[in-house]
Design a protein around this motif. Structure first.
Motif, PDB file in Angstrom:
ATOM      1  N   ASN A 112      45.192   1.812 -26.185  1.00 32.79           N
ATOM      2  CA  ASN A 112      46.273   2.572 -25.547  1.00 32.79           C
ATOM      3  C   ASN A 112      45.768   3.799 -24.799  1.00 32.79           C
ATOM      4  OD1 ASN A 112      48.213   0.795 -26.754  1.00 32.79           O
ATOM      5  ND2 ASN A 112      48.066   1.990 -28.656  1.00 32.79           N
ATOM      6  N   ALA A 113      44.450   3.801 -24.430  1.00 32.79           N
ATOM      7  CA  ALA A 113      43.896   4.973 -23.755  1.00 32.79           C
ATOM      8  C   ALA A 113      43.189   4.611 -22.458  1.00 32.79           C
ATOM      9  CB  ALA A 113      42.921   5.694 -24.692  1.00 32.79           C
ATOM     10  N   LEU A 114      43.284   3.367 -22.038  1.00 35.74           N
ATOM     11  CA  LEU A 114      42.614   2.956 -20.808  1.00 35.74           C
ATOM     12  C   LEU A 114      43.285   3.601 -19.597  1.00 35.74           C
ATOM     13  CD1 LEU A 114      41.831  -0.846 -21.263  1.00 35.74           C
ATOM     14  CD2 LEU A 114      40.201   1.023 -21.039  1.00 35.74           C
ATOM     15  N   PRO A 115      42.537   4.305 -18.775  1.00 39.08           N
ATOM     16  CA  PRO A 115      43.121   4.916 -17.561  1.00 39.08           C
ATOM     17  C   PRO A 115      43.276   3.862 -16.469  1.00 39.08           C
ATOM     18  CG  PRO A 115      40.788   5.431 -17.692  1.00 39.08           C
ATOM     19  CD  PRO A 115      41.123   4.658 -18.944  1.00 39.08           C
ATOM     20  N   LEU A 116      44.214   2.930 -16.653  1.00 35.41           N
ATOM     21  CA  LEU A 116      44.330   1.762 -15.778  1.00 35.41           C
ATOM     22  C   LEU A 116      44.585   2.153 -14.321  1.00 35.41           C
ATOM     23  CD1 LEU A 116      46.379  -0.636 -18.086  1.00 35.41           C
ATOM     24  CD2 LEU A 116      43.922  -0.649 -17.632  1.00 35.41           C
ATOM     25  N   LYS A 117      45.460   3.155 -14.101  1.00 39.36           N
ATOM     26  CA  LYS A 117      45.771   3.543 -12.723  1.00 39.36           C
ATOM     27  C   LYS A 117      44.529   4.090 -12.028  1.00 39.36           C
ATOM     28  CE  LYS A 117      49.732   5.391 -11.990  1.00 39.36           C
ATOM     29  NZ  LYS A 117      50.866   6.347 -11.929  1.00 39.36           N
ATOM     30  N   ASP A 118      43.746   4.924 -12.749  1.00 35.23           N
ATOM     31  CA  ASP A 118      42.518   5.478 -12.181  1.00 35.23           C
ATOM     32  C   ASP A 118      41.512   4.370 -11.869  1.00 35.23           C
ATOM     33  OD1 ASP A 118      43.246   8.130 -12.109  1.00 35.23           O
ATOM     34  OD2 ASP A 118      42.507   8.553 -14.132  1.00 35.23           O
ATOM     35  N   LEU A 119      41.350   3.459 -12.817  1.00 35.56           N
ATOM     36  CA  LEU A 119      40.372   2.392 -12.635  1.00 35.56           C
ATOM     37  C   LEU A 119      40.753   1.476 -11.475  1.00 35.56           C
ATOM     38  CD1 LEU A 119      39.642   1.431 -16.369  1.00 35.56           C
ATOM     39  CD2 LEU A 119      38.261   2.849 -14.841  1.00 35.56           C
ATOM     40  N   LEU A 120      42.050   1.206 -11.337  1.00 36.47           N
ATOM     41  CA  LEU A 120      42.499   0.346 -10.251  1.00 36.47           C
ATOM     42  C   LEU A 120      42.240   0.995  -8.897  1.00 36.47           C
ATOM     43  CD1 LEU A 120      43.939  -2.175  -9.230  1.00 36.47           C
ATOM     44  CD2 LEU A 120      46.119  -0.997  -9.595  1.00 36.47           C
ATOM     45  N   ARG A 121      42.521   2.286  -8.778  1.00 31.59           N
ATOM     46  CA  ARG A 121      42.306   2.965  -7.510  1.00 31.59           C
ATOM     47  C   ARG A 121      40.817   3.077  -7.177  1.00 31.59           C
ATOM     48  NH1 ARG A 121      46.904   7.782  -7.848  1.00 31.59           N
ATOM     49  NH2 ARG A 121      48.704   6.387  -7.512  1.00 31.59           N
ATOM     50  N   VAL A 122      40.001   3.306  -8.187  1.00 30.86           N
ATOM     51  CA  VAL A 122      38.554   3.342  -7.954  1.00 30.86           C
ATOM     52  C   VAL A 122      38.059   1.974  -7.495  1.00 30.86           C
ATOM     53  CG1 VAL A 122      36.318   3.543  -9.108  1.00 30.86           C
ATOM     54  CG2 VAL A 122      38.081   5.259  -9.521  1.00 30.86           C
ATOM     55  N   LYS A 123      38.555   0.930  -8.149  1.00 29.40           N
ATOM     56  CA  LYS A 123      38.131  -0.426  -7.811  1.00 29.40           C
ATOM     57  C   LYS A 123      38.494  -0.785  -6.377  1.00 29.40           C
ATOM     58  CE  LYS A 123      36.715  -4.652  -8.946  1.00 29.40           C
ATOM     59  NZ  LYS A 123      35.344  -4.953  -9.397  1.00 29.40           N
ATOM     60  N   THR A 124      39.676  -0.383  -5.939  1.00 26.96           N
ATOM     61  CA  THR A 124      40.118  -0.750  -4.592  1.00 26.96           C
ATOM     62  C   THR A 124      39.394   0.035  -3.502  1.00 26.96           C
ATOM     63  OG1 THR A 124      41.962   0.830  -4.825  1.00 26.96           O
ATOM     64  CG2 THR A 124      42.403  -1.504  -5.334  1.00 26.96           C
ATOM     65  N   THR A 125      38.651   1.070  -3.861  1.00 28.69           N
ATOM     66  CA  THR A 125      37.828   1.777  -2.870  1.00 28.69           C
ATOM     67  C   THR A 125      36.503   1.059  -2.631  1.00 28.69           C
ATOM     68  OG1 THR A 125      36.769   3.203  -4.533  1.00 28.69           O
ATOM     69  CG2 THR A 125      38.819   4.007  -3.517  1.00 28.69           C
ATOM     70  N   GLY A 126      36.241   0.007  -3.411  1.00 24.94           N
ATOM     71  CA  GLY A 126      34.984  -0.727  -3.256  1.00 24.94           C
ATOM     72  C   GLY A 126      33.915  -0.311  -4.239  1.00 24.94           C
ATOM     73  N   VAL A 127      34.240   0.616  -5.139  1.00 27.36           N
ATOM     74  CA  VAL A 127      33.283   1.070  -6.157  1.00 27.36           C
ATOM     75  C   VAL A 127      33.368   0.138  -7.360  1.00 27.36           C
ATOM     76  CG1 VAL A 127      32.633   2.953  -7.697  1.00 27.36           C
ATOM     77  CG2 VAL A 127      33.412   3.450  -5.372  1.00 27.36           C
ATOM     78  N   HIS A 128      32.206  -0.298  -7.844  1.00 32.55           N
ATOM     79  CA  HIS A 128      32.175  -1.215  -8.987  1.00 32.55           C
ATOM     80  C   HIS A 128      32.564  -0.472 -10.270  1.00 32.55           C
ATOM     81  CE1 HIS A 128      31.003  -4.815 -11.122  1.00 32.55           C
ATOM     82  NE2 HIS A 128      30.270  -4.091 -11.945  1.00 32.55           N
ATOM     83  N   VAL A 129      33.325  -1.145 -11.129  1.00 40.87           N
ATOM     84  CA  VAL A 129      33.749  -0.572 -12.410  1.00 40.87           C
ATOM     85  C   VAL A 129      33.172  -1.404 -13.550  1.00 40.87           C
ATOM     86  CG1 VAL A 129      35.713   0.008 -13.883  1.00 40.87           C
ATOM     87  CG2 VAL A 129      35.874   0.331 -11.406  1.00 40.87           C
ATOM     88  N   SER A 130      32.507  -0.743 -14.496  1.00 41.57           N
ATOM     89  CA  SER A 130      31.888  -1.435 -15.639  1.00 41.57           C
ATOM     90  C   SER A 130      32.328  -0.778 -16.936  1.00 41.57           C
ATOM     91  CB  SER A 130      30.359  -1.384 -15.552  1.00 41.57           C
ATOM     92  OG  SER A 130      29.878  -2.039 -14.407  1.00 41.57           O
ATOM     93  N   ASP A 131      32.461  -1.581 -17.970  1.00 40.41           N
ATOM     94  CA  ASP A 131      32.690  -0.995 -19.290  1.00 40.41           C
ATOM     95  C   ASP A 131      31.343  -0.671 -19.923  1.00 40.41           C
ATOM     96  OD1 ASP A 131      32.078  -3.155 -21.620  1.00 40.41           O
ATOM     97  OD2 ASP A 131      32.756  -4.160 -19.795  1.00 40.41           O
ATOM     98  N   PHE A 132      31.368   0.121 -20.967  1.00 39.97           N
ATOM     99  CA  PHE A 132      30.165   0.676 -21.581  1.00 39.97           C
ATOM    100  C   PHE A 132      29.214  -0.424 -22.074  1.00 39.97           C
ATOM    101  CE2 PHE A 132      28.018   2.505 -25.360  1.00 39.97           C
ATOM    102  CZ  PHE A 132      27.358   3.560 -24.745  1.00 39.97           C
ATOM    103  N   SER A 133      29.732  -1.421 -22.772  1.00 43.24           N
ATOM    104  CA  SER A 133      28.883  -2.468 -23.350  1.00 43.24           C
ATOM    105  C   SER A 133      28.207  -3.308 -22.275  1.00 43.24           C
ATOM    106  CB  SER A 133      29.709  -3.366 -24.274  1.00 43.24           C
ATOM    107  OG  SER A 133      30.252  -2.627 -25.342  1.00 43.24           O
ATOM    108  N   THR A 134      28.949  -3.657 -21.231  1.00 44.56           N
ATOM    109  CA  THR A 134      28.379  -4.454 -20.144  1.00 44.56           C
ATOM    110  C   THR A 134      27.301  -3.678 -19.410  1.00 44.56           C
ATOM    111  OG1 THR A 134      30.475  -5.620 -19.856  1.00 44.56           O
ATOM    112  CG2 THR A 134      28.913  -5.723 -18.031  1.00 44.56           C
TER     113      THR A 134
END
Length: 462
Positions: free
Chosen positions: A215-237
């Protein structure tokens, strides 16, 4: 990083490897031209001798990979780099001399080979002296922004400064964690537009390193970052890609289930792997038979007891089997068959045993298990049933390492010293899971080549 058949190669290493290959081709050409000039020959166009140049460059490039010339600790040490280069060139020239004997039409003249070897050593050394700092700088590193300022973010900061790191942290963003341990992290509330902030920092990737994701994922932030063309990774990956292992402290079953890897469509790869195991084990047994016999006689002369012994191990799908090894310890090393971890400078190991463990001669009889299909050349090291029971109680996902056939050498064996504790087993399990998840014939070939490095420069053999 560049991904080659599921395995990641740092950009700096890939570039250095390409430069080395060009230098080796150039050294072969200069060596040939020098000898032709001495003989008064008029050289033809370079394409006419391309097979000879390639047969010089490829074996030497392969030898450099095998001796660990592209390891992180070697690339930052000129002395280590030169030593590995000399060993690689010498091994390559020995192989080329054999090729000249059997296939003289596609190899350089012996005199040209000598000149090419000298030019290769000079050129490869000069590249490492001139471009070592450049390759280790930020020019070829990936800029990332870390979302988080807790202990996970601090781990990424430590990894950034490790030898061979392929990324640089452009900034940290505190995401409201209860504990902040990273100095200089900007609070998320102070950044009006996170996507614009990431772009302004010149980052190519954002890594999500918050401590608690429920319940703490910043989904809106991650989506906007992703749509700028910047790759998004989680910590384990991200850790898997950068370290070549699966971090047990951060992964969970759902990550293993939904991440890529553990592909079942491996029928052709499995057939190739089995064909290689049969051919290689039969050939190695035939070639090493004199060494095994001489070693067995030396063992008998030094200490009482049989030269060979069988030991129960856990194999594919948790099925037990017996491996055959040359005895390296006293006959009374284990009282009543009770399994005991081998320790550094273990007094139970004989003088002959210490030597054969160092150069891995005691492992040669296991080729019989490979020939029978109980083992493979490449795979997780099979453990004893007593240790498996103990380790499955303490380590998560330990049973998953038995989903692939055990091997004589493997990703864990070439990346981590001999393990003699539960903590050592934990580190080796992280490498074993990476191998099981990202298996490919390319990774097998890489492991097989780098096993030579472990033999030439033993580390932690017990």
């Amino acid at each position: 990083m560049i991904r080659v058949f599921k395995h990641y190669v740092p950009n700096a290493v890939a570039l250095l490897g390409l430069i080395d290959l060009v230098l080796l081709l150039a050294a072969a050409e200069v060596g040939w031209l020098l000898r032709a000039w001495q003989l008064g020959m008029v050289p033809e166009v370079i394409w006419t001798r391309l097979p000879e140049l390639v047969t010089f460059a490829l074996p030497l490039a392969t030898a450099m990979i095998a001796v660990g010339a592209y390891q992180a600790d070697v690339l930052v040490s000129t002395r280590q780099a030169v030593m590995r280069l000399i060993v690689a060139v010498c091994l390559g020239v020995i192989f080329l001399s054999l090729m000249f004997f059997f296939f003289p039409s596609i190899t350089l003249w012996r005199s040209s080979l000598f000149y090419a070897m000298v030019f290769a050593i000079i050129g490869l050394t000069a590249v490492r002296v001139l471009f070592g700092k450049l390759l280790g700088g930020e020019r070829f590193k990936r800029r990332i922004v870390v979302l988080g300022a807790g202990h996970r973010a601090a781990r990424l900061g430590a990894l950034e400064h490790a030898n061979g790191s392929s990324f640089v942290v452009a900034g940290y963003v505190a995401m409201g964690e209860p504990v902040t341990v990273v100095d200089g992290a900007l609070p998320r509330d102070d950044i009006p537009n996170l996507a614009a902030h990431v772009v302004e920092l010149g980052a190519l990737e954002v890594v999500l390193a918050i401590e608690e994701r429920r319940n703490a994922l910043p989904l809106k932030d991650l989506l906007r970052v992703k749509t700028t063309g910047v790759h998004v990774s989680d910590f384990s990956t991200f850790l898997e890609r950068e370290t070549g292992r699966i971090d047990l402290a951060s992964v969970n079953p759902s990550w293993l289930i939904f991440s890529d890897g553990f592909a079942s469509g491996r029928m052709i790869s499995a057939m190739i792997k089995r064909a290689f195991d049969i051919a290689a084990s039969a050939l190695l047994l035939a070639l090493s038979l004199p060494v095994i016999i001489v070693t067995a006689i030396a063992i008998k002369l030094e200490s009482r007891g049989p030269a060979f012994y069988r030991q129960r191990r856990v194999g594919l799908y948790n099925e037990p089997f017996d491996i055959l090894k040359l005895r390296s310890m006293r006959q009374d090393a284990e009282v009543a068959g009770q399994a005991v971890w081998a320790q550094e400078r273990d007094p139970r190991i004989t003088r002959i045993g210490r030597f054969i463990r160092m150069v891995r001669i005691d492992e040669l009889p296991q080729c019989w298990s490979v020939l029978k299909g109980e083992m493979s050349f490449i795979g997780p090291r099979p453990e004893r049933p007593q240790f498996v029971t103990e380790l499955e109680e303490h380590l998560p996902f330990y049973a998953e390492r038995h989903m692939v056939k055990p091997g004589i050498t493997g990703w864990a064996q070439i990346n981590y010293p001999y393990g003699a504790s539960i903590e050592d087993a934990r580190h080796k399990l992280e490498y074993d899971l990476y191998y099981a998840k990202n298996y490919s014939p390319f990774l097998d070939l890489l492991i097989l080549l780098q096993t030579l490095r472990v033999v030439l420069w033993p580390s932690g053999a017990r």
